[in-house]
Design a protein around this motif. Structure first.
Motif, PDB file in Angstrom:
ATOM      1  N   MET A   1     -64.884  54.993  87.286  1.00  0.00           N
ATOM      2  CA  MET A   1     -65.779  54.758  88.602  1.00  0.00           C
ATOM      3  C   MET A   1     -65.051  54.741  89.624  1.00  0.00           C
ATOM      4  N   THR A   2     -65.362  55.546  90.800  1.00  0.00           N
ATOM      5  CA  THR A   2     -64.468  55.458  91.960  1.00  0.00           C
ATOM      6  C   THR A   2     -64.974  54.192  92.688  1.00  0.00           C
ATOM      7  N   ARG A   3     -63.896  53.594  93.445  1.00  0.00           N
ATOM      8  CA  ARG A   3     -64.225  52.609  94.311  1.00  0.00           C
ATOM      9  C   ARG A   3     -64.814  52.986  95.571  1.00  0.00           C
ATOM     10  N   TRP A   4     -65.480  52.184  96.182  1.00  0.00           N
ATOM     11  CA  TRP A   4     -66.133  52.414  97.507  1.00  0.00           C
ATOM     12  C   TRP A   4     -65.328  53.069  98.336  1.00  0.00           C
ATOM     13  N   SER A   5     -63.975  52.593  98.628  1.00  0.00           N
ATOM     14  CA  SER A   5     -63.090  52.828  99.777  1.00  0.00           C
ATOM     15  C   SER A   5     -62.537  54.077  99.306  1.00  0.00           C
ATOM     16  N   ASP A   6     -62.446  54.501  97.954  1.00  0.00           N
ATOM     17  CA  ASP A   6     -61.968  55.982  97.754  1.00  0.00           C
ATOM     18  C   ASP A   6     -63.108  57.222  98.135  1.00  0.00           C
ATOM     19  N   ARG A   7     -64.273  56.669  97.768  1.00  0.00           N
ATOM     20  CA  ARG A   7     -65.558  57.671  98.276  1.00  0.00           C
ATOM     21  C   ARG A   7     -65.531  57.860  99.630  1.00  0.00           C
ATOM     22  N   PHE A   8     -65.148  56.843 100.532  1.00  0.00           N
ATOM     23  CA  PHE A   8     -65.267  56.735 102.053  1.00  0.00           C
ATOM     24  C   PHE A   8     -63.904  56.575 102.563  1.00  0.00           C
ATOM     25  N   PRO A   9     -63.177  57.527 102.519  1.00  0.00           N
ATOM     26  CA  PRO A   9     -61.632  57.233 103.306  1.00  0.00           C
ATOM     27  C   PRO A   9     -61.651  57.020 104.698  1.00  0.00           C
ATOM     28  N   ASP A  10     -61.045  55.879 104.822  1.00  0.00           N
ATOM     29  CA  ASP A  10     -61.263  55.355 106.140  1.00  0.00           C
ATOM     30  C   ASP A  10     -60.733  56.254 107.333  1.00  0.00           C
ATOM     31  N   ASN A  11     -62.049  56.711 108.087  1.00  0.00           N
ATOM     32  CA  ASN A  11     -61.896  57.482 109.112  1.00  0.00           C
ATOM     33  C   ASN A  11     -62.155  57.038 110.385  1.00  0.00           C
ATOM     34  N   LEU A  12     -62.434  55.586 110.681  1.00  0.00           N
ATOM     35  CA  LEU A  12     -62.869  54.999 111.486  1.00  0.00           C
ATOM     36  C   LEU A  12     -61.822  55.233 112.908  1.00  0.00           C
ATOM     37  N   ARG A  13     -60.439  55.363 112.772  1.00  0.00           N
ATOM     38  CA  ARG A  13     -59.620  55.174 113.622  1.00  0.00           C
ATOM     39  C   ARG A  13     -60.030  56.620 114.673  1.00  0.00           C
ATOM     40  N   ALA A  14     -59.984  57.758 113.991  1.00  0.00           N
ATOM     41  CA  ALA A  14     -60.093  58.927 114.687  1.00  0.00           C
ATOM     42  C   ALA A  14     -61.593  59.017 115.308  1.00  0.00           C
ATOM     43  N   ARG A  15     -62.538  58.372 114.575  1.00  0.00           N
ATOM     44  CA  ARG A  15     -63.898  58.534 115.236  1.00  0.00           C
ATOM     45  C   ARG A  15     -63.770  57.727 116.409  1.00  0.00           C
ATOM     46  N   ARG A  16     -63.285  56.373 116.091  1.00  0.00           N
ATOM     47  CA  ARG A  16     -63.211  55.681 117.659  1.00  0.00           C
ATOM     48  C   ARG A  16     -62.709  56.143 118.823  1.00  0.00           C
ATOM     49  N   ILE A  17     -61.511  56.900 118.590  1.00  0.00           N
ATOM     50  CA  ILE A  17     -60.942  57.584 119.553  1.00  0.00           C
ATOM     51  C   ILE A  17     -61.790  58.624 120.366  1.00  0.00           C
ATOM     52  N   LYS A  18     -62.485  59.424 119.356  1.00  0.00           N
ATOM     53  CA  LYS A  18     -63.418  60.394 119.992  1.00  0.00           C
ATOM     54  C   LYS A  18     -64.388  59.903 120.899  1.00  0.00           C
ATOM     55  N   ALA A  19     -64.966  58.605 120.289  1.00  0.00           N
ATOM     56  CA  ALA A  19     -66.165  58.046 120.990  1.00  0.00           C
ATOM     57  C   ALA A  19     -65.587  57.496 122.420  1.00  0.00           C
ATOM     58  N   ARG A  20     -64.384  57.112 122.319  1.00  0.00           N
ATOM     59  CA  ARG A  20     -63.703  56.430 123.366  1.00  0.00           C
ATOM     60  C   ARG A  20     -63.395  57.507 124.609  1.00  0.00           C
ATOM     61  N   ILE A  21     -63.001  58.584 124.056  1.00  0.00           N
ATOM     62  CA  ILE A  21     -62.738  59.931 124.998  1.00  0.00           C
ATOM     63  C   ILE A  21     -64.098  60.272 125.536  1.00  0.00           C
ATOM     64  N   PHE A  22     -65.310  60.298 124.797  1.00  0.00           N
ATOM     65  CA  PHE A  22     -66.463  60.566 125.163  1.00  0.00           C
ATOM     66  C   PHE A  22     -67.053  59.786 126.246  1.00  0.00           C
TER      67      PHE A  22
END
Lengths: 293, 271, 308
Positions: A1-22
């Motif tokens: 069984m895959t762990r949660w963190s494997d199925r959802f790789p941490d992409n928050l940093r990139a998303r946060r940057i995009k949100a901030r630029i916006f």
């Protein structure tokens, strides 16, 4: 069984940057638009303030910059807006009362409704063409203050109607029912209760629509407002000029000094509009405080 | 004040059951059906309102009480999609006849609403406006005083008649609205849940007032409050889903209801 | 008292005087409302009647598809395409400026700004919207054009770009205010739902709110285009008076409205073909704005999401 963190790789940093630029982008564009107003006012004031004096307010058109003024334009605009007000206010308020209080939902009223909102979207220059053919030519009023004022009245009529309807609609239904329940007719109810209660809202709408009429140049040009007027108008059949028309004329003059005169004219025009808007805001705020609902 | 104790009074009321029509009816609905669009709100109601009495209309919310009440002075005219079949007579005249002017009807049959709705004008103006538009010639000050006294509001407001009615408390506003209706010297006063927006003290005062007024006027009151109906009314009509389930003297309706539904509703076991 | 009322009660008939007065009042109010219909009818009749005078001499085909517009100079030619092209060039310029900026303002105001910020930004935008268009014309000619000439020296004194830019500034407040309303009309629950899934505000705005408010947003764009088409004074001042069939924004052009103003400022006598041309151009202008207004209306109603 895959762990949660494997199925959802941490992409928050990139998303946060995009949100901030916006967010920053939106905010920069907004404050740029706000700054535009400041730039515009600064630019006009710098060019025009030096020409603003009593001589400028109290002189007629002249070929010499130092002797030119806006007396005819100011008085013409005053005449125009008075004629417009006298025509557009009673007709507009009456039409609004009819549509809100007596109209019901018949086919005719729906048609009136659609018609008025369409009229509000017709460009002002088209009203000018209407005034030219209808008032100036067919009614043979010539390029007179009356023809100009009637044209502007038709132009602001939809705005007056729409604003008055909103104000009338905001009067609570309970007041109407109270009047009906003691044997008032519809007109008595409207006359003594609905209109007084809606008056501040209607006034605000009227002031704003008249301030639109004051700034209009296009329909006035089409109807035949002149630029070189050397007298103060005495009656509604006189030829006329208007403040925006003089501004237009000076702006298109190749000499820079005349463009500065245009700026001075703009300052006067903006002051008038500012005063009107301030009074509208004042009426609205005062009414909101005293209103029970 | 009358307090009904449901358990105590049983047999006496059950024996004497005077028909509501003992006193002549002032308002009567005949086979009255009112629809909003397709949805019927009042269905085939027959009811006769006796003169100089207080008649209460009770029933669960949405049962058509207010709709029925508004039919009595044609206030339903202002609900565009309302359609009316059957008839309402007022002293024998059909209120919905062709040439009847609803304005004339409302001069004689006044109304007090759920939420106090004074005009945003002075206290005096609130009272005098109705008579004024209807051609009242006489002493306006006296008229105002009389109406306010009848509504037991005079002592509280006599020093500030020219102040805005909006400055009054909710209960005072509602009594002002009653005074406003009284100033027209109406024949009938319709009250649409007049106390539902008020606190208990104000409610009590309005109920006292109704008690005073019933000698002079016919009162029809819609209420969702059964205690209130039991306290103030002489006759009670129970409406359910737009139909008149039961109509009779209040004591009888509350103590020995003839219909099972009335019994359940009165006992608070409804629904 | 009750008995007195009882005797009165017989008479519930409508009183003739009251009925007459109410009837007269309603009739006069209705007449006032009718004036709006007469205005519409007047516009249509006047435009097409006078334009008919024009089409007696010039074929509709030549008018609509001719590529040269020189009605006042020899050799005369009556192809309206250069004017339409000029108008569209200004519209395009205005949209490039106003659509992104207006939408950004709306998003900022409805999603990010504090109440205090809103209280500053909103009135400023209202003031921008209330400034007379001749003022924008002055601004274009004396500020924007010199600025453009610094950046791109080949820009002419009269050019489509600066007209487009100021018209863009003019319609920006309208787009911002309409889009703000549309975004605010999206139920809070939708926004919270998306946020609760771990979306950033950016993702919520772009992927949830904007699609939900899309009909209102698009309608505001279309309405803004309609305003640009009819906009007169700013373009009459800044765009120039040479009807050019060009897509180069640095060149001088003429719009439909600009042409009407030019003729009106000049001395074209009544009854000449030159006089009739302004009605032919006006009729076309009227049809174009009416068409865009109707499209906006359709967009708003056809694609509106309904929320409970």
């Amino acid at each position: 069984m895959t762990r949660w963190s494997d199925r959802f790789p941490d992409n928050l940093r990139a998303r946060r940057i995009k949100a901030r630029i916006f967010r920053i982008g939106c905010s920069v564009l907004t404050w740029l638009s706000v700054a535009l107003l400041a730039v515009l006012i600064y630019h006009v004031t710098r060019a025009g303030i030096g020409w603003l004096d009593w001589q400028f307010l109290n002189s007629f058109w002249s070929r010499r910059v130092t002797e030119a003024g806006i007396k005819a334009g100011l008085l013409g605009t005053l005449w125009l807006v008075s004629i417009t007000a006298v025509l557009a206010i009673p007709i507009g308020v009456a039409a609004a009362v009819y549509l809100e209080e007596f109209g019901g939902r018949s086919r005719v009223n729906r048609f009136l409704d659609i018609n008025i909102s369409n009229l509000a979207g017709v460009p002002s220059i088209v009203y000018g063409l209407l005034g030219l053919a209808l008032f100036v030519r067919w009614c043979q009023l010539g390029s007179s203050l009356l023809a100009g004022g009637m044209t502007l009245a038709l132009l602001v009529l939809p705005v007056v109607i729409i604003a008055s309807r909103e104000a009338i609609l905001a009067v609570p239904k309970s007041i109407r029912l109270a009047a009906f329940a003691i044997g008032a007719t519809r007109w008595q109810t409207v006359r003594y209760h609905v209109l007084p209660a809606a008056a501040p809202g209607i006034m605000t709408g009227i002031i704003l629509s008249l301030s639109r009429a004051i700034g209009e140049a296009a329909p006035i040009i089409i109807v035949g407002g002149a630029t070189m007027i050397f007298f103060t108008p005495e009656g509604p059949m006189d030829e006329f000029t208007a403040l925006p028309l003089q501004i237009y004329n000076w702006t298109t003059d190749p000499k820079q000094q005349f463009q500065e005169l245009a700026a001075a004219g703009i300052l006067v025009l903006l002051c008038v509009l500012l005063l009107m808007n301030a009074s509208a805001v004042y009426i609205r705020n005062r009414a909101q405080k005293s209103r029970p609902w | 004040m009358v307090t009904v104790k449901v358990t105590e009074t049983t047999s006496a009321a059950a024996v004497t059951q005077p028909s509501p029509s003992a006193s002549p009816p002032i308002l009567a609905a005949q086979d009255l059906t009112i629809r909003y669009g397709e949805k019927p709100a009042v269905v085939s109601v027959n009811v006769a309102i006796p003169e100089n009495r207080i008649t209460a209309i009770i029933g669960p919310s949405g049962c058509g009480k207010s709709t029925l009440l508004r039919a009595f002075n044609r206030m339903n005219d202002y609900i565009p999609e309302a359609r009316i079949d059957g008839g309402v007579t007022y002293r024998g005249r059909d209120l919905y006849a062709e040439n009847v002017d609803p304005v004339e009807v409302r001069r004689r049959i006044g109304m007090v609403f759920q939420k106090p709705n004074p005009f945003p004008k002075s206290i005096a103006k609130n009272i005098s406006w109705g008579p004024a538009i209807n051609g009242f010639r006489g002493d306006e000050r006296l008229l105002v005083e009389e109406a306010l006294k009848k509504a037991v509001l005079w002592d509280e407001v006599k020093d500030r008649l020219n102040e805005s009615a909006n400055a009054l408390s909710g209960g005072q506003q509602q009594r002002l609205c009653i005074a406003r209706a009284l100033a027209m010297e109406p024949d009938v006063i319709l009250m649409d849940e007049p106390c539902s927006a008020l606190d208990p003290v104000s409610t009590a005062r309005i109920e006292d007032l109704m008690y005073e007024l019933k000698h002079l006027y016919t009162i029809v009151i819609v209420t969702h409050n059964m205690q209130q109906a039991a306290r103030v009314s002489d006759f009670t009509a129970f409406l359910d889903a737009g139909r008149l389930v039961e109509f009779g003297e209040t004591e009888q309706v509350f103590t020995t209801p003839k219909d099972k539904r009335t019994e359940d509703y009165v006992a608070g076991r409804f629904g | 008292m009750a008995s007195a009322a009882g005797s009165l009660a017989i008479d519930l008939d409508a009183k003739r005087g009251v009925r007459l007065r109410e009837g007269a009042v309603v009739a006069s109010l209705f007449t006032c409302a009718l004036i709006s219909i007469l205005t519409s009818a007047g516009i249509v009749i006047v435009l097409f009647w006078e334009a008919a005078g024009f089409f007696k001499s010039v074929s509709l085909w030549e008018f609509l598809f001719g590529t040269r517009w020189t009605p006042l100079l020899e050799p005369r030619s009556y192809g309206v395409l250069p004017l339409v092209c000029g108008t569209l060039l200004v519209v395009a310029g205005a949209c490039v400026i106003a659509i992104p900026t207006g939408l950004a303002c709306a998003i900022y105001m409805s999603q990010y700004a504090s109440d205090r910020t809103r209280r500053i930004v909103k009135p400023v935008l209202e003031v921008l919207a209330g400034i007379p268009t001749v003022v924008y014309g002055y601004f274009a000619l004396t500020y924007v054009t010199p600025l453009l000439q610094q950046v791109y020296p080949d820009t002419l004194v009269y050019n489509a770009a600066s007209a487009g830019i100021v018209v863009g500034i003019m319609i920006l407040p309208m787009i911002a205010s309409f889009c703000d309303d549309a975004l605010r009309a999206v139920p809070e629950s939708l926004r919270l739902g998306a946020l609760a899934l771990g979306a950033t505000r950016f993702e919520v705005t772009v992927q949830v709110l904007i699609p939900a408010a899309l009909s209102g947003i698009i309608a505001s764009f279309v309405l803004a285009i309609s305003r640009c088409i009819g906009e007169t004074m700013a373009v009459a001042v800044a765009a120039g008076g040479t009807p050019n069939l060009t897509l180069n924004p640095a060149e001088s052009i003429q719009t439909m409205t600009g042409y009407i103003v030019q003729v009106s400022m000049g001395d074209t006598p009544h009854g000449t073909l030159g006089y009739y041309t302004i009605f032919a151009v006006g009729a076309l202008l009227f049809l174009m704005t009416l068409g865009t207004n109707l499209i906006a209306d359709r967009v708003l109603h056809r694609f509106r999401e309904t929320y409970e």
